[in-house]
Design an enzyme around this catalytic site. Structure first.
Site, PDB file in Angstrom:
ATOM      1  N   LYS A   1     -10.769  -0.626   3.965  1.00  0.00           N
ATOM      2  CA  LYS A   1     -10.959  -1.557   2.841  1.00  0.00           C
ATOM      3  C   LYS A   1     -12.288  -1.338   2.136  1.00  0.00           C
ATOM      4  O   LYS A   1     -13.193  -0.697   2.661  1.00  0.00           O
ATOM      5  CB  LYS A   1     -10.776  -2.996   3.328  1.00  0.00           C
ATOM      6  CG  LYS A   1      -9.278  -3.267   3.574  1.00  0.00           C
ATOM      7  CD  LYS A   1      -8.939  -4.684   3.834  1.00  0.00           C
ATOM      8  CE  LYS A   1      -7.405  -4.801   3.979  1.00  0.00           C
ATOM      9  NZ  LYS A   1      -7.011  -6.057   4.609  1.00  0.00           N
TER      10      LYS A   1
ATOM     11  N   ARG B   1      -5.106  -4.386  12.676  1.00  0.00           N
ATOM     12  CA  ARG B   1      -4.084  -3.772  11.809  1.00  0.00           C
ATOM     13  C   ARG B   1      -4.723  -2.549  11.170  1.00  0.00           C
ATOM     14  O   ARG B   1      -5.683  -2.689  10.401  1.00  0.00           O
ATOM     15  CB  ARG B   1      -3.655  -4.800  10.756  1.00  0.00           C
ATOM     16  CG  ARG B   1      -2.572  -4.325   9.809  1.00  0.00           C
ATOM     17  CD  ARG B   1      -2.225  -5.405   8.797  1.00  0.00           C
ATOM     18  NE  ARG B   1      -1.192  -4.962   7.881  1.00  0.00           N
ATOM     19  CZ  ARG B   1      -1.434  -4.217   6.794  1.00  0.00           C
ATOM     20  NH1 ARG B   1      -2.664  -3.862   6.473  1.00  0.00           N
ATOM     21  NH2 ARG B   1      -0.437  -3.852   6.013  1.00  0.00           N
TER      22      ARG B   1
HETATM   23  N1  HH2 Z   1      -3.981  -6.181   4.451  1.00  0.00           N
HETATM   24  C1  HH2 Z   1      -3.108  -5.565   3.629  1.00  0.00           C
HETATM   25  C2  HH2 Z   1      -1.746  -5.866   3.669  1.00  0.00           C
HETATM   26  N2  HH2 Z   1      -1.263  -6.750   4.574  1.00  0.00           N
HETATM   27  N3  HH2 Z   1      -1.633  -8.249   6.362  1.00  0.00           N
HETATM   28  C3  HH2 Z   1      -2.469  -8.862   7.199  1.00  0.00           C
HETATM   29  N4  HH2 Z   1      -2.002  -9.744   8.104  1.00  0.00           N
HETATM   30  N5  HH2 Z   1      -3.825  -8.622   7.175  1.00  0.00           N
HETATM   31  C4  HH2 Z   1      -4.379  -7.755   6.282  1.00  0.00           C
HETATM   32  O1  HH2 Z   1      -5.630  -7.598   6.292  1.00  0.00           O
HETATM   33  C5  HH2 Z   1      -3.506  -7.081   5.368  1.00  0.00           C
HETATM   34  C6  HH2 Z   1      -2.113  -7.365   5.431  1.00  0.00           C
HETATM   35  C7  HH2 Z   1      -3.633  -4.559   2.636  1.00  0.00           C
HETATM   36  O2  HH2 Z   1      -3.703  -3.293   3.218  1.00  0.00           O
HETATM   37  P1  HH2 Z   1      -2.597  -2.145   3.057  1.00  0.00           P
HETATM   38  O3  HH2 Z   1      -1.276  -2.571   3.599  1.00  0.00           O
HETATM   39  O4  HH2 Z   1      -3.129  -0.907   3.636  1.00  0.00           O
HETATM   40  O5  HH2 Z   1      -2.518  -1.902   1.500  1.00  0.00           O
HETATM   41  P2  HH2 Z   1      -1.475  -2.291   0.376  1.00  0.00           P
HETATM   42  O6  HH2 Z   1      -1.357  -3.773   0.363  1.00  0.00           O
HETATM   43  O7  HH2 Z   1      -2.069  -1.711  -0.882  1.00  0.00           O
HETATM   44  O8  HH2 Z   1      -0.143  -1.662   0.711  1.00  0.00           O
END
Ligand code: HH2
Length: 285
Positions: free
Chosen positions: A221, A255
């Site tokens: 992030k 995660r």
């Molecule tokens: N962060 C993202 C998405 N889902 N869920 C939880 N519980 N906690 C988090 O910190 C979280 C989440 C964002 O990260 P990522 O899935 O890598 O990216 P994107 O939303 O662009 O697919």
């Protein structure tokens, strides 16, 4: 401490690694997007080989500024991947804020619903409450992904996040969802500046007073970009360090995109006697 999910009662006495599988063309941290199911299923298999204890499968990016994805598109992205992942022997989570997608994933047999909106969408609570055992992750987000990074402000970010999670936990439990089905997430990067995210990390133990396990997602992030000066695909070291810091501050589930590196780091961590139940002593006494 355990997390009850559809097929698994997950022992959180040791820190657990949740591997991220984004079936999207536009997730913020993917250099090689798993934008079709074959590729995403291969990614699931690889993450399990690398030691992921859980898989989190999502079909809609929530990066700052992201637009909503039509429900049919999200379903078509995630359902075939969830169906295949259910055969891999680990709990399978669906990362969605769309009630119809939650329902469809649970109907297929998904173990967990991970909702960045903490089940606030109309119909989301119904989908969960109807299911007798699925796990849920309730995350704090201020605003909407489309606008959340426009100058977020808080009185006291930790107190505000705690109050929100306490309230959502109570609402979900009032609908008949047992406490042991719920984990909580402070929502790193969701309507928060780097200073807010770091305050949440430094004072993360205050959130343990909510009485439910914490799941935390720092992986790649932007705050880590600020701290390391690194571009998104160069944040492996910072991401692993942040995962360890989160565990040191009491998180039970991290995660992550980089499963192998995180699992290795946690193996050393635990060998050093630094499991979640033995946090480093604080202070100097
Ligand atoms: N962060 C993202 C998405 N889902 N869920 C939880 N519980 N906690 C988090 O910190 C979280 C989440 C964002 O990260 P990522 O899935 O890598 O990216 P994107 O939303 O662009 O697919």
């Amino acid at each position: 401490m355990h997390w009850q999910t559809t097929r698994f009662r997950i022992d959180l006495g040791v820190p657990r690694v949740m591997g991220i599988v984004n079936v999207t063309p536009d997730s913020f941290a993917e250099s090689d997007p798993a934008d079709e199911s074959g590729k995403a299923i291969e990614r699931c298999e690889r993450l399990v080989r690398e030691g992921a204890h859980l898989l989190d499968i999502g079909g809609e990016s929530s990066r700052p500024g992201a637009a909503r994805v039509p429900e049919e598109v999200e379903r078509a992205r995630v359902l075939p991947v969830i169906a295949a992942a259910l055969g891999l022997g680990v709990p399978v989570s669906v990362d969605t804020r769309t009630p119809a997608v939650m329902q469809a994933a649970l109907d297929l047999g998904a173990d967990i619903v991970n909702d960045i909106q903490a089940l606030r969408a109309e119909g989301a609570l119904d989908a969960i409450a109807r299911h007798p055992t699925c796990g849920v992750c309730l995350m704090h987000m201020k605003g909407e992904p489309g606008s959340m990074q426009r100058q977020p402000t808080y009185g006291d970010v930790v107190a505000d996040v705690a109050a929100f999670l306490r309230e959502r936990c109570a609402v979900v439990q009032a609908r008949g969802v047992a406490a042991e089905r719920i984990v909580l997430d402070p929502g790193i990067g969701f309507g928060k500046t780097p200073a807010h995210n770091l305050e949440l990390l430094r004072r993360q133990r205050e959130l343990l007073a909510l009485g439910r396990p914490l799941l935390v997602g720092w992986s790649r992030k932007s705050t880590l970009g600020v701290l390391s000066g690194r571009a998104v695909h160069e944040r492996l070291v910072a991401s692993v360090a942040a995962a360890l810091a989160a565990v040191a501050q009491g998180a039970r589930i991290v995660r992550v995109h980089d499963v192998a590196a995180t699992v290795e780091a946690l193996a050393v961590w635990q060998a050093a006697g630094l499991g979640v139940d033995n946090p480093p002593a604080s202070g100097t006494s």
